[in-house]
Design a protein around this motif. Sequence first.
Motif, PDB file in Angstrom:
ATOM      1  N   GLU A  83       0.826  -1.212   0.000  1.00 35.19           N
ATOM      2  CA  GLU A  83       0.000   0.000   0.000  1.00 35.19           C
ATOM      3  C   GLU A  83       0.860   1.260   0.000  1.00 35.19           C
ATOM      4  OE1 GLU A  83      -3.225   0.112  -0.629  1.00 35.19           O
ATOM      5  OE2 GLU A  83      -2.955  -2.043  -0.884  1.00 35.19           O
ATOM      6  N   ASN A  84       1.941   1.252   0.740  1.00 26.74           N
ATOM      7  CA  ASN A  84       2.848   2.405   0.740  1.00 26.74           C
ATOM      8  C   ASN A  84       3.483   2.599  -0.641  1.00 26.74           C
ATOM      9  OD1 ASN A  84       2.388   3.086   3.401  1.00 26.74           O
ATOM     10  ND2 ASN A  84       4.098   1.852   4.181  1.00 26.74           N
ATOM     11  N   LEU A  85       3.861   1.487  -1.256  1.00 28.25           N
ATOM     12  CA  LEU A  85       4.442   1.555  -2.599  1.00 28.25           C
ATOM     13  C   LEU A  85       3.422   2.132  -3.582  1.00 28.25           C
ATOM     14  CD1 LEU A  85       6.801   0.905  -4.518  1.00 28.25           C
ATOM     15  CD2 LEU A  85       5.841  -1.395  -4.780  1.00 28.25           C
ATOM     16  N   LYS A  86       2.178   1.694  -3.475  1.00 26.35           N
ATOM     17  CA  LYS A  86       1.129   2.201  -4.359  1.00 26.35           C
ATOM     18  C   LYS A  86       0.938   3.710  -4.193  1.00 26.35           C
ATOM     19  CE  LYS A  86      -1.645  -2.002  -4.907  1.00 26.35           C
ATOM     20  NZ  LYS A  86      -2.990  -2.604  -4.743  1.00 26.35           N
ATOM     21  N   LEU A  87       0.950   4.180  -2.965  1.00 24.82           N
ATOM     22  CA  LEU A  87       0.789   5.612  -2.719  1.00 24.82           C
ATOM     23  C   LEU A  87       1.906   6.412  -3.372  1.00 24.82           C
ATOM     24  CD1 LEU A  87      -0.341   5.602   1.032  1.00 24.82           C
ATOM     25  CD2 LEU A  87      -1.724   6.281  -0.948  1.00 24.82           C
ATOM     26  N   GLU A  88       3.128   5.926  -3.241  1.00 25.48           N
ATOM     27  CA  GLU A  88       4.276   6.636  -3.802  1.00 25.48           C
ATOM     28  C   GLU A  88       4.246   6.618  -5.329  1.00 25.48           C
ATOM     29  OE1 GLU A  88       7.976   5.404  -2.142  1.00 25.48           O
ATOM     30  OE2 GLU A  88       7.324   5.729  -0.069  1.00 25.48           O
ATOM     31  N   LEU A  89       3.833   5.486  -5.908  1.00 23.20           N
ATOM     32  CA  LEU A  89       3.796   5.396  -7.376  1.00 23.20           C
ATOM     33  C   LEU A  89       2.646   6.204  -7.955  1.00 23.20           C
ATOM     34  CD1 LEU A  89       4.801   1.691  -8.092  1.00 23.20           C
ATOM     35  CD2 LEU A  89       6.232   3.713  -7.868  1.00 23.20           C
ATOM     36  N   HIS A  90       1.538   6.292  -7.236  1.00 20.99           N
ATOM     37  CA  HIS A  90       0.441   7.160  -7.681  1.00 20.99           C
ATOM     38  C   HIS A  90       0.911   8.610  -7.741  1.00 20.99           C
ATOM     39  CE1 HIS A  90      -3.161   9.718  -7.157  1.00 20.99           C
ATOM     40  NE2 HIS A  90      -3.745   8.818  -7.925  1.00 20.99           N
ATOM     41  N   LYS A  91       1.624   9.034  -6.732  1.00 22.77           N
ATOM     42  CA  LYS A  91       2.154  10.393  -6.685  1.00 22.77           C
ATOM     43  C   LYS A  91       3.132  10.625  -7.838  1.00 22.77           C
ATOM     44  CE  LYS A  91       4.343  13.640  -3.428  1.00 22.77           C
ATOM     45  NZ  LYS A  91       5.509  14.039  -4.215  1.00 22.77           N
ATOM     46  N   GLU A  92       4.012   9.662  -8.083  1.00 19.13           N
ATOM     47  CA  GLU A  92       4.986   9.789  -9.163  1.00 19.13           C
ATOM     48  C   GLU A  92       4.280   9.912 -10.520  1.00 19.13           C
ATOM     49  OE1 GLU A  92       8.399   9.785 -11.567  1.00 19.13           O
ATOM     50  OE2 GLU A  92       8.037  10.363  -9.486  1.00 19.13           O
ATOM     51  N   LEU A  93       3.257   9.131 -10.713  1.00 25.54           N
ATOM     52  CA  LEU A  93       2.531   9.133 -11.976  1.00 25.54           C
ATOM     53  C   LEU A  93       1.846  10.467 -12.241  1.00 25.54           C
ATOM     54  CD1 LEU A  93       1.460   7.409 -14.419  1.00 25.54           C
ATOM     55  CD2 LEU A  93      -0.510   6.854 -12.969  1.00 25.54           C
ATOM     56  N   VAL A  94       1.081  10.956 -11.267  1.00 19.61           N
ATOM     57  CA  VAL A  94       0.225  12.127 -11.511  1.00 19.61           C
ATOM     58  C   VAL A  94       0.945  13.452 -11.291  1.00 19.61           C
ATOM     59  CG1 VAL A  94      -1.834  10.796 -10.932  1.00 19.61           C
ATOM     60  CG2 VAL A  94      -0.744  12.183  -9.163  1.00 19.61           C
ATOM     61  N   GLU A  95       2.060  13.440 -10.566  1.00 20.46           N
ATOM     62  CA  GLU A  95       2.759  14.690 -10.291  1.00 20.46           C
ATOM     63  C   GLU A  95       4.042  14.863 -11.098  1.00 20.46           C
ATOM     64  OE1 GLU A  95       3.352  15.396  -6.140  1.00 20.46           O
ATOM     65  OE2 GLU A  95       1.253  14.996  -5.599  1.00 20.46           O
ATOM     66  N   ASP A  96       4.549  13.787 -11.670  1.00 27.23           N
ATOM     67  CA  ASP A  96       5.841  13.880 -12.354  1.00 27.23           C
ATOM     68  C   ASP A  96       5.767  13.394 -13.800  1.00 27.23           C
ATOM     69  OD1 ASP A  96       8.557  14.150 -12.909  1.00 27.23           O
ATOM     70  OD2 ASP A  96       9.074  12.219 -12.035  1.00 27.23           O
ATOM     71  N   ILE A  97       5.441  12.111 -14.010  1.00 35.44           N
ATOM     72  CA  ILE A  97       5.547  11.522 -15.347  1.00 35.44           C
ATOM     73  C   ILE A  97       4.526  12.123 -16.314  1.00 35.44           C
ATOM     74  CG2 ILE A  97       5.434   9.398 -16.688  1.00 35.44           C
ATOM     75  CD1 ILE A  97       6.288   7.906 -14.106  1.00 35.44           C
ATOM     76  N   LEU A  98       3.252  12.019 -15.986  1.00 35.00           N
ATOM     77  CA  LEU A  98       2.216  12.478 -16.920  1.00 35.00           C
ATOM     78  C   LEU A  98       2.268  13.984 -17.172  1.00 35.00           C
ATOM     79  CD1 LEU A  98      -0.784  10.221 -15.816  1.00 35.00           C
ATOM     80  CD2 LEU A  98       0.861   9.825 -17.668  1.00 35.00           C
ATOM     81  N   PRO A  99       2.465  14.812 -16.146  1.00 34.09           N
ATOM     82  CA  PRO A  99       2.556  16.251 -16.428  1.00 34.09           C
ATOM     83  C   PRO A  99       3.705  16.626 -17.362  1.00 34.09           C
ATOM     84  CG  PRO A  99       2.103  15.905 -14.106  1.00 34.09           C
ATOM     85  CD  PRO A  99       2.398  14.550 -14.694  1.00 34.09           C
ATOM     86  N   TYR A 100       4.849  15.937 -17.236  1.00 32.68           N
ATOM     87  CA  TYR A 100       5.982  16.230 -18.112  1.00 32.68           C
ATOM     88  C   TYR A 100       5.577  16.081 -19.572  1.00 32.68           C
ATOM     89  CZ  TYR A 100      10.667  16.021 -20.157  1.00 32.68           C
ATOM     90  OH  TYR A 100      11.793  16.259 -20.913  1.00 32.68           O
ATOM     91  N   TRP A 101       4.911  14.976 -19.893  1.00 28.82           N
ATOM     92  CA  TRP A 101       4.545  14.709 -21.287  1.00 28.82           C
ATOM     93  C   TRP A 101       3.435  15.625 -21.759  1.00 28.82           C
ATOM     94  CZ3 TRP A 101       7.264  11.589 -24.505  1.00 28.82           C
ATOM     95  CH2 TRP A 101       8.315  10.891 -23.907  1.00 28.82           C
ATOM     96  N   MET A 102       2.530  15.992 -20.883  1.00 31.64           N
ATOM     97  CA  MET A 102       1.460  16.909 -21.274  1.00 31.64           C
ATOM     98  C   MET A 102       1.987  18.314 -21.529  1.00 31.64           C
ATOM     99  SD  MET A 102      -1.884  15.798 -19.021  1.00 31.64           S
ATOM    100  CE  MET A 102      -1.087  15.941 -17.431  1.00 31.64           C
ATOM    101  N   GLU A 103       2.926  18.755 -20.715  1.00 28.67           N
ATOM    102  CA  GLU A 103       3.385  20.137 -20.768  1.00 28.67           C
ATOM    103  C   GLU A 103       4.504  20.370 -21.779  1.00 28.67           C
ATOM    104  OE1 GLU A 103       4.473  20.853 -16.730  1.00 28.67           O
ATOM    105  OE2 GLU A 103       2.424  20.520 -15.985  1.00 28.67           O
ATOM    106  N   LYS A 104       5.324  19.348 -22.053  1.00 29.68           N
ATOM    107  CA  LYS A 104       6.547  19.581 -22.811  1.00 29.68           C
ATOM    108  C   LYS A 104       6.586  18.946 -24.197  1.00 29.68           C
ATOM    109  CE  LYS A 104       9.526  20.414 -18.818  1.00 29.68           C
ATOM    110  NZ  LYS A 104      10.877  20.203 -18.245  1.00 29.68           N
ATOM    111  N   THR A 105       5.693  18.007 -24.494  1.00 35.82           N
ATOM    112  CA  THR A 105       5.887  17.259 -25.740  1.00 35.82           C
ATOM    113  C   THR A 105       4.857  17.535 -26.820  1.00 35.82           C
ATOM    114  OG1 THR A 105       4.616  15.308 -24.998  1.00 35.82           O
ATOM    115  CG2 THR A 105       6.966  15.391 -24.428  1.00 35.82           C
ATOM    116  N   ALA A 106       3.714  18.128 -26.490  1.00 36.24           N
ATOM    117  CA  ALA A 106       2.691  18.360 -27.503  1.00 36.24           C
ATOM    118  C   ALA A 106       3.164  19.381 -28.532  1.00 36.24           C
ATOM    119  CB  ALA A 106       1.396  18.827 -26.847  1.00 36.24           C
ATOM    120  N   ASP A 107       3.097  18.991 -29.809  1.00 35.73           N
ATOM    121  CA  ASP A 107       3.504  19.864 -30.917  1.00 35.73           C
ATOM    122  C   ASP A 107       2.254  20.601 -31.403  1.00 35.73           C
ATOM    123  OD1 ASP A 107       4.306  21.057 -33.256  1.00 35.73           O
ATOM    124  OD2 ASP A 107       5.301  19.279 -34.084  1.00 35.73           O
ATOM    125  N   HIS A 108       2.099  21.829 -30.958  1.00 37.26           N
ATOM    126  CA  HIS A 108       0.899  22.591 -31.294  1.00 37.26           C
ATOM    127  C   HIS A 108       0.974  23.242 -32.671  1.00 37.26           C
ATOM    128  CE1 HIS A 108      -0.810  22.019 -27.324  1.00 37.26           C
ATOM    129  NE2 HIS A 108       0.339  22.370 -26.790  1.00 37.26           N
TER     130      HIS A 108
END
Length: 389
Positions: free
Chosen positions: A2-27
């Motif tokens: 459960e602790n691992l899940k909490l940490e990975l949820h945070k990593e996913l929604v606060e680090d990995i996904l925002p990076y790709w949304m903010e930096k990679t879209a070719d507008h």
Amino acid sequence: MENLKLELHKELVEDILPYWMEKTADHENGGFYGRIDGMEQVHKQANKGAVMNARILWTFSAAYRILKDPQYLAMAERAFRYLLDHFVDKEEGGIYWELDYRGNSVNTRKQIYAQGFALYGFSEFYRASGQTKALEESIRIFNLIEKQAYDPRFGGYVEALDRYWQPIDDMRLSAHDANAPKSMNTHLHILEPYTNLLRVWKNPDLIKAQTQLIRNFCQNIVNPKTKHLDLFFDWEWRSQFDIVSYGHDIEAAWLLYEAAQTLGNPEWIEMVQPLSIEIVEAAYEGLQPDGSMIYEKTSEGYDRDRHWWIQGETVVGSSYAYLISGNPKYLTIAKNCWKYIQRHILDKKNGEWVWSAYPDGRQNHTDDKAGFWKCPYHNARMCMEVLSL
């Protein structure tokens, strides 16, 4: 867990996904930039690869399906439309390998590995969105793979064909790979999307193909003596090189288990379940005291770099081994590898993960942060798979 899940949820929604949304879209030209280098420089005119775009589609589709955040669905929709409009070969079918930055095809070869990832992305987008067009594209690619790439004589799938699905001399997936007609890597990434398609399309031809894939892994790809995966083969499944890829070992262990479970055949589940643990144990030959997993072993020795994707697969594969066996040592290994990722792989200044860390722990900022092979797939999937256990 459960602790691992909490940490990975945070990593996913606060680090990995925002990076790709903010930096990679070719507008300006659509889709996503083809490259961000290790120093965070965006290369707006870099070519765009099929694998990267298909993996972005899978990642944000899965993220929306699991987390229900509409911004993830918007990213998935963007990737879906771009694949349909630019990567799909409207005349000959299948997915082009490479486009220029404006979306024009520059390499029209049909790498079967890329067809698999397109199927993976399309089928996951259907699971997330319910759009029938995505399921139709998934089925269309499945039928093309079976018609054009399957070897009816010895089984399995050829590595690559030209745009018109005719043989080519150079079938290599990358410069790092051998020019062999069949590879473990391509078969692994056909197994993976077939599993995903089977979740939404219980078709007899798909069931037959998936059964054959699992059989090939058990009989031809997993080395019966070492339990490592052999990597390259001739047409008759004779192994061509003595190379151990630790990341592919542990990735295959859980993907093979997942495939058997989704297929639902009790005999294959009974065979694959203990084999998965054996493959994990073989992969642990590359496990280091600091919790990390090294890259590979060849006849020339060990490559001890700690690649980002291998660390992610070590966390997933070890978590699955814990799920299968109940042995707490596997959970400990997963958590220790995650701690290593936190110390040495996370880019705490710029976001996302670096390509690799050197054996002394220094981060590699020479290789790409985003590109043909560096995508939000292994690390985002690590988080989502563990969250789903």
